[in-house]
Motif scaffolding. Structure first.
Motif, short mmCIF file in Angstrom:
data_model
loop_
_atom_site.label_atom_id
_atom_site.label_comp_id
_atom_site.label_asym_id
_atom_site.label_seq_id
_atom_site.Cartn_x
_atom_site.Cartn_y
_atom_site.Cartn_z
N ASP A 1 60.14 -9.33 -13.75
CA ASP A 1 58.75 -9.36 -14.22
C ASP A 1 58.40 -8.18 -15.13
O ASP A 1 57.37 -7.53 -14.97
CB ASP A 1 57.79 -9.45 -13.03
N ASP B 1 61.31 -13.65 -15.60
CA ASP B 1 60.16 -13.15 -16.36
C ASP B 1 60.47 -11.79 -16.98
O ASP B 1 59.60 -10.92 -17.06
CB ASP B 1 58.88 -13.11 -15.51
N ASN C 1 59.31 -18.31 -14.73
CA ASN C 1 58.42 -19.34 -15.28
C ASN C 1 58.01 -19.00 -16.71
O ASN C 1 57.31 -19.76 -17.35
CB ASN C 1 57.20 -19.58 -14.39
N HIS D 1 63.76 -15.88 -8.23
CA HIS D 1 62.60 -15.36 -8.97
C HIS D 1 61.35 -15.36 -8.09
O HIS D 1 60.61 -14.38 -8.06
CB HIS D 1 62.35 -16.17 -10.24
MN LIG Z 1 57.07 -15.51 -12.64
#
Ligand SMILES: [Mn+2]
Length: 263
Positions: A17, A52, A91, A126
């Motif tokens: 992330d 991410d 995502n 994730h």
């Molecule tokens: Mn994510």
């Protein structure tokens, strides 16, 4: 003898992330500076990019490769130094295998995996499938990976990719950690509930995830059962990594201060 020891070194780094947007953004410089502190055969054997990493990356479009070349160069250097690198789809970055596996030779995952590292069993993912009630996202996740949609995403015209990429970078400039969809306490409840469910399905020593942007480090104890749940948080809040070395230690280190000065 010392060399053999280094080759067998099990020292894994876990990061997620980062949400890299523009190449000139300080967060991008911080990440490449962090990677430059790592050296295969010296202080790292495994690198786990837990999703991410980029605020947007789709398939093998030239736009992303050109935009993020400085990041790619550092990751490739580590690979060439013998570091085993795993990249989990998030995502925001998916259909990764066309570039990161097929062209760069990294190992790409689109779901949870179990690995053994330093005598410990790890479950890594994730975390975007963490919420069993989020059927809308689960459908979207499935839909985006169906062969016809994958086909379309891989063949989007370059001009359209540029427009989408610029739009995402522009909106992400105002990203802050306040832009959360769920409260911290709910996120922590979700992380730990997911860890318990996952452990019941297949035990592990540590589960490591990201996605919810809340750093969490929790030990479960229940009779003879004991496991640890780690959520990596996000570099939007405070850049950090999780590390497991051969002595079995594992800890967070904030990497902000000194490296920010070195960029
Ligand atoms: Mn994510």
């Amino acid at each position: 003898m010392a060399i053999a020891r280094l080759i067998n070194m099990q020292c894994g780094y876990f990061i997620s992330d980062i949400h890299i947007t523009l190449p000139e953004h300080p967060r991008t410089g911080l990440f490449t500076a962090f990677l430059r502190t790592l050296s295969g055969g010296k202080n790292i054997s495994h690198l786990f990019l837990m999703g991410d990493v980029f605020d947007l990356w789709l398939a093998d479009h030239r736009y992303f490769i050109d935009k993020y070349q400085s990041v790619i160069d550092e990751i490739l250097r580590l690979k060439n130094e013998g570091v085993e690198i795993h990249y989990f789809e998030g995502n925001h970055d998916f259909h990764l295998r066309y570039y990161w596996a097929d062209q760069l030779g990294l190992t790409v995952h689109d779901g949870p995996i179990y690995v053994e590292l330093g005598n410990q069993t790890l479950r890594l993912e994730h975390g975007d499938e963490m919420d069993p009630d989020d059927r809308g996202y689960r459908f979207l996740r499935w839909f985006l990976r169906t062969p016809p949609i994958r086909f379309l995403i891989c063949r989007l015209p370059g001009a359209l990719i540029v427009r989408i990429g610029e739009r995402v970078s522009a909106t992400s400039r105002t990203y802050t950690s306040k832009a959360k969809t769920i409260a911290d306490v709910d996120a922590i409840t979700m992380i730990r509930a997911h860890a318990k469910r996952a452990y019941a399905a297949k035990p592990f020593d540590i589960i490591i995830s990201g996605h919810v942007h809340i750093r969490d480090d929790y030990i479960f104890r229940d009779g003879t059962k004991r496991f640890r749940s780690v959520n990596l948080g996000t570099w939007l809040d405070a850049p950090c990594y999780f590390k497991i070395d051969e002595s079995g230690n594992h800890f967070f280190e904030l990497s902000c201060g000194d490296m920010a000065q070195s960029t």
